[in-house]
Design a protein around this motif. Structure first.
Motif, PDB file in Angstrom:
ATOM      1  N   ALA A 190      16.160   9.628 -26.768  1.00 30.99           N
ATOM      2  CA  ALA A 190      16.949   8.993 -25.712  1.00 30.99           C
ATOM      3  C   ALA A 190      18.194   9.823 -25.446  1.00 30.99           C
ATOM      4  O   ALA A 190      18.910  10.227 -26.363  1.00 30.99           O
ATOM      5  CB  ALA A 190      17.326   7.576 -26.123  1.00 30.99           C
ATOM      6  N   GLY A 191      18.435  10.105 -24.174  1.00 36.22           N
ATOM      7  CA  GLY A 191      19.598  10.884 -23.771  1.00 36.22           C
ATOM      8  C   GLY A 191      19.397  12.385 -23.838  1.00 36.22           C
ATOM      9  O   GLY A 191      20.287  13.145 -23.426  1.00 36.22           O
ATOM     10  N   GLN A 192      18.273  12.857 -24.353  1.00 37.60           N
ATOM     11  CA  GLN A 192      18.020  14.287 -24.459  1.00 37.60           C
ATOM     12  C   GLN A 192      17.525  14.861 -23.130  1.00 37.60           C
ATOM     13  O   GLN A 192      17.015  14.144 -22.265  1.00 37.60           O
ATOM     14  CB  GLN A 192      16.993  14.574 -25.553  1.00 37.60           C
ATOM     15  N   ARG A 193      17.684  16.160 -22.996  1.00 37.99           N
ATOM     16  CA  ARG A 193      17.131  16.896 -21.847  1.00 37.99           C
ATOM     17  C   ARG A 193      15.803  17.511 -22.306  1.00 37.99           C
ATOM     18  O   ARG A 193      15.782  18.309 -23.247  1.00 37.99           O
ATOM     19  CB  ARG A 193      18.103  17.973 -21.375  1.00 37.99           C
ATOM     20  N   LEU A 194      14.721  17.115 -21.645  1.00 39.50           N
ATOM     21  CA  LEU A 194      13.382  17.538 -22.072  1.00 39.50           C
ATOM     22  C   LEU A 194      12.784  18.558 -21.114  1.00 39.50           C
ATOM     23  O   LEU A 194      12.979  18.474 -19.886  1.00 39.50           O
ATOM     24  CB  LEU A 194      12.440  16.329 -22.169  1.00 39.50           C
ATOM     25  N   ILE A 195      12.082  19.493 -21.693  1.00 43.86           N
ATOM     26  CA  ILE A 195      11.251  20.436 -20.929  1.00 43.86           C
ATOM     27  C   ILE A 195       9.823  19.937 -21.057  1.00 43.86           C
ATOM     28  O   ILE A 195       9.321  19.769 -22.174  1.00 43.86           O
ATOM     29  CB  ILE A 195      11.380  21.861 -21.487  1.00 43.86           C
ATOM     30  N   VAL A 196       9.159  19.671 -19.938  1.00 44.53           N
ATOM     31  CA  VAL A 196       7.847  19.027 -19.980  1.00 44.53           C
ATOM     32  C   VAL A 196       6.820  19.858 -19.228  1.00 44.53           C
ATOM     33  O   VAL A 196       7.156  20.682 -18.368  1.00 44.53           O
ATOM     34  CB  VAL A 196       7.904  17.603 -19.380  1.00 44.53           C
ATOM     35  N   GLY A 197       5.575  19.611 -19.560  1.00 44.80           N
ATOM     36  CA  GLY A 197       4.472  20.252 -18.858  1.00 44.80           C
ATOM     37  C   GLY A 197       3.981  19.393 -17.707  1.00 44.80           C
ATOM     38  O   GLY A 197       4.555  18.350 -17.386  1.00 44.80           O
ATOM     39  N   GLN A 198       2.895  19.827 -17.103  1.00 44.26           N
ATOM     40  CA  GLN A 198       2.383  19.151 -15.917  1.00 44.26           C
ATOM     41  C   GLN A 198       1.642  17.873 -16.291  1.00 44.26           C
ATOM     42  O   GLN A 198       1.210  17.676 -17.428  1.00 44.26           O
ATOM     43  CB  GLN A 198       1.444  20.081 -15.153  1.00 44.26           C
ATOM     44  N   ARG A 199       1.514  16.994 -15.327  1.00 50.68           N
ATOM     45  CA  ARG A 199       0.764  15.760 -15.541  1.00 50.68           C
ATOM     46  C   ARG A 199      -0.713  16.091 -15.778  1.00 50.68           C
ATOM     47  O   ARG A 199      -1.240  17.051 -15.238  1.00 50.68           O
ATOM     48  CB  ARG A 199       0.907  14.834 -14.330  1.00 50.68           C
ATOM     49  N   GLY A 200      -1.348  15.253 -16.577  1.00 44.29           N
ATOM     50  CA  GLY A 200      -2.746  15.491 -16.928  1.00 44.29           C
ATOM     51  C   GLY A 200      -2.907  16.117 -18.293  1.00 44.29           C
ATOM     52  O   GLY A 200      -4.026  16.229 -18.795  1.00 44.29           O
ATOM     53  N   THR A 201      -1.794  16.527 -18.906  1.00 47.01           N
ATOM     54  CA  THR A 201      -1.856  17.094 -20.248  1.00 47.01           C
ATOM     55  C   THR A 201      -1.455  16.034 -21.269  1.00 47.01           C
ATOM     56  O   THR A 201      -0.734  15.078 -20.956  1.00 47.01           O
ATOM     57  CB  THR A 201      -0.910  18.302 -20.380  1.00 47.01           C
ATOM     58  N   GLY A 202      -1.885  16.212 -22.515  1.00 47.23           N
ATOM     59  CA  GLY A 202      -1.559  15.251 -23.560  1.00 47.23           C
ATOM     60  C   GLY A 202      -0.075  15.198 -23.855  1.00 47.23           C
ATOM     61  O   GLY A 202       0.494  14.121 -24.106  1.00 47.23           O
ATOM     62  N   MET A 203       0.592  16.353 -23.812  1.00 54.42           N
ATOM     63  CA  MET A 203       2.026  16.391 -24.098  1.00 54.42           C
ATOM     64  C   MET A 203       2.815  15.632 -23.038  1.00 54.42           C
ATOM     65  O   MET A 203       3.760  14.904 -23.347  1.00 54.42           O
ATOM     66  CB  MET A 203       2.506  17.845 -24.184  1.00 54.42           C
ATOM     67  N   ARG A 204       2.404  15.791 -21.779  1.00 51.08           N
ATOM     68  CA  ARG A 204       3.099  15.079 -20.710  1.00 51.08           C
ATOM     69  C   ARG A 204       2.836  13.584 -20.811  1.00 51.08           C
ATOM     70  O   ARG A 204       3.741  12.755 -20.599  1.00 51.08           O
ATOM     71  CB  ARG A 204       2.661  15.613 -19.342  1.00 51.08           C
ATOM     72  N   ALA A 205       1.606  13.218 -21.161  1.00 55.88           N
ATOM     73  CA  ALA A 205       1.291  11.794 -21.315  1.00 55.88           C
ATOM     74  C   ALA A 205       2.137  11.167 -22.417  1.00 55.88           C
ATOM     75  O   ALA A 205       2.564  10.009 -22.307  1.00 55.88           O
ATOM     76  CB  ALA A 205      -0.195  11.621 -21.617  1.00 55.88           C
ATOM     77  N   TYR A 206       2.420  11.933 -23.465  1.00 55.91           N
ATOM     78  CA  TYR A 206       3.224  11.400 -24.567  1.00 55.91           C
ATOM     79  C   TYR A 206       4.645  11.098 -24.101  1.00 55.91           C
ATOM     80  O   TYR A 206       5.171  10.001 -24.357  1.00 55.91           O
ATOM     81  CB  TYR A 206       3.255  12.392 -25.726  1.00 55.91           C
ATOM     82  N   VAL A 207       5.291  12.044 -23.421  1.00 56.47           N
ATOM     83  CA  VAL A 207       6.678  11.792 -23.008  1.00 56.47           C
ATOM     84  C   VAL A 207       6.743  10.743 -21.900  1.00 56.47           C
ATOM     85  O   VAL A 207       7.694   9.956 -21.845  1.00 56.47           O
ATOM     86  CB  VAL A 207       7.381  13.097 -22.575  1.00 56.47           C
ATOM     87  N   ASP A 208       5.729  10.680 -21.043  1.00 58.94           N
ATOM     88  CA  ASP A 208       5.707   9.620 -20.034  1.00 58.94           C
ATOM     89  C   ASP A 208       5.582   8.260 -20.724  1.00 58.94           C
ATOM     90  O   ASP A 208       6.162   7.264 -20.266  1.00 58.94           O
ATOM     91  CB  ASP A 208       4.541   9.830 -19.061  1.00 58.94           C
ATOM     92  N   GLY A 209       4.830   8.223 -21.830  1.00 66.66           N
ATOM     93  CA  GLY A 209       4.703   6.980 -22.579  1.00 66.66           C
ATOM     94  C   GLY A 209       6.030   6.553 -23.193  1.00 66.66           C
ATOM     95  O   GLY A 209       6.330   5.354 -23.277  1.00 66.66           O
ATOM     96  N   LEU A 210       6.831   7.518 -23.629  1.00 66.09           N
ATOM     97  CA  LEU A 210       8.160   7.187 -24.158  1.00 66.09           C
ATOM     98  C   LEU A 210       9.018   6.527 -23.092  1.00 66.09           C
ATOM     99  O   LEU A 210       9.719   5.541 -23.344  1.00 66.09           O
ATOM    100  CB  LEU A 210       8.854   8.452 -24.680  1.00 66.09           C
ATOM    101  N   ARG A 211       8.966   7.071 -21.900  1.00 64.62           N
ATOM    102  CA  ARG A 211       9.771   6.504 -20.804  1.00 64.62           C
ATOM    103  C   ARG A 211       9.310   5.088 -20.490  1.00 64.62           C
ATOM    104  O   ARG A 211      10.138   4.209 -20.213  1.00 64.62           O
ATOM    105  CB  ARG A 211       9.663   7.405 -19.575  1.00 64.62           C
ATOM    106  N   GLU A 212       8.001   4.860 -20.527  1.00 63.14           N
ATOM    107  CA  GLU A 212       7.487   3.509 -20.267  1.00 63.14           C
ATOM    108  C   GLU A 212       7.945   2.519 -21.329  1.00 63.14           C
ATOM    109  O   GLU A 212       8.052   1.321 -21.072  1.00 63.14           O
ATOM    110  CB  GLU A 212       5.951   3.547 -20.211  1.00 63.14           C
ATOM    111  N   ARG A 213       8.238   3.015 -22.530  1.00 65.60           N
ATOM    112  CA  ARG A 213       8.743   2.153 -23.604  1.00 65.60           C
ATOM    113  C   ARG A 213      10.248   1.938 -23.516  1.00 65.60           C
ATOM    114  O   ARG A 213      10.841   1.282 -24.368  1.00 65.60           O
ATOM    115  CB  ARG A 213       8.392   2.777 -24.960  1.00 65.60           C
ATOM    116  N   GLY A 214      10.872   2.518 -22.491  1.00 66.51           N
ATOM    117  CA  GLY A 214      12.302   2.320 -22.310  1.00 66.51           C
ATOM    118  C   GLY A 214      13.175   3.379 -22.936  1.00 66.51           C
ATOM    119  O   GLY A 214      14.405   3.213 -22.995  1.00 66.51           O
TER     120      GLY A 214
END
Length: 295
Positions: A190-214
């Motif tokens: 929370a509060g960090q600046r993240l470098i992310v990959g494109q949608r459709g990848t497992g890594m992107r799905a993980y960080v998107d899931g974090l955002r959905e958890r608040g």
């Protein structure tokens, strides 16, 4: 006309007559004569003058010798090349791979395969998502594929073999506000600046899931080029969630790599078409899977 007829024609030339050629070919002389007559009909010209028991080349027969030898040599060369591929003395194997899995376990897999079959070249095809890998294998653009998925591996369009799991880790600059050698709770992102990959990848799905958890964070950079993630982290642009296949490379480059808790993983699967595999693909499965299991 077929190459067998040309081989029969050349045998008559080389052995000096139908009788000797038939013996050398283990054919009856009538069968050999019938094959030559069929060749003459196809060519529209007589190839031999039959003088008693002798066979003398006609002008057309003389003209056929050189191209006939070239055709037979070409077929022999083709047979040799096919045998070399079948016996894995040479050839090529196309594998579609997602970027993180191209680091590991692909490196270990290829090392195990090429150690056994150095004459076969492995061509690595870039695929950015699991769907890309599946489509390339399904359509024949690649014979095998290596992908990561958060759910069960695909089993309808392709045949899957699970080769292991990779957990998510956090890659940070060495001066990041995290303790070296420790793990980090996902809530600390929370509060960090993240470098992310494109949608459709497992890594992107993980960080998107974090955002959905608040868990609120800022996306500092989004890149389709996975090789850009580590340089961006080391430049201080932000931190990145990647799979542990990057751990050794990131640590050697000077980055800090931390396990993320609670543990979350991706399944790594090697996929192939449901049709019969080539000898090279079968050999890769035989060599690569034990190589990964032994690491």
């Amino acid at each position: 006309m077929d190459v067998r007829q040309l081989e029969y024609f050349l045998a008559i030339v080389d052995h000096g007559g139908f009788g000797r050629a038939a013996s050398a070919l283990y054919l009856s002389q009538p069968s050999l004569s019938q094959a030559v007559r069929a060749l003459e009909r196809d060519l529209g010209s007589s190839l031999f003058h039959r003088i008693g028991r002798r066979a003398v080349l006609t002008e057309a027969g003389t003209a056929l010798i050189e191209p006939a030898r070239a055709a037979v040599r070409s077929l022999e060369a083709a047979r040799a090349r096919v045998a070399a591929v079948r016996e894995l003395r040479e050839g090529r194997l196309d594998i579609a791979v997602m970027p993180s899995q191209a680091v590991e376990p692909l490196t270990t897999m290829i090392r195990g395969f090429t150690g056994r079959h150095p004459g076969v070249s492995v061509n690595i095809r870039a695929a950015f998502t699991a769907r890309d890998v599946i489509d390339m294998v399904r359509t024949g653009a690649a014979e095998l594929g290596l992908l990561a998925t958060s759910g069960p591996p695909p089993d309808t369009e392709v045949v899957s073999r699970v080769v292991g799991e990779q957990r998510f880790v956090l890659v940070t600059p060495p001066n990041a506000p995290f303790s070296s050698g420790s793990s980090v709770d996902c809530t600390e992102l929370a509060g960090q600046r993240l470098i992310v990959g494109q949608r459709g990848t497992g890594m992107r799905a993980y960080v998107d899931g974090l955002r959905e958890r608040g868990i609120a964070f800022t996306i500092a950079a989004e890149t389709e080029h996975r090789v850009a993630i580590l340089p961006l982290v080391l430049a201080g642009v932000g931190v990145a969630v990647v799979t542990e296949s990057w751990r050794d490379m990131a640590e050697r480059a000077g980055a800090l790599v931390l396990d993320i808790e609670p543990k979350s993983t991706l399944r790594i699967a090697l996929i192939g078409r449901r049709a019969e595999q080539s000898p090279a693909a079968e050999a890769f499965l035989t060599c690569a899977l034990p190589a990964v299991a032994g690491t």
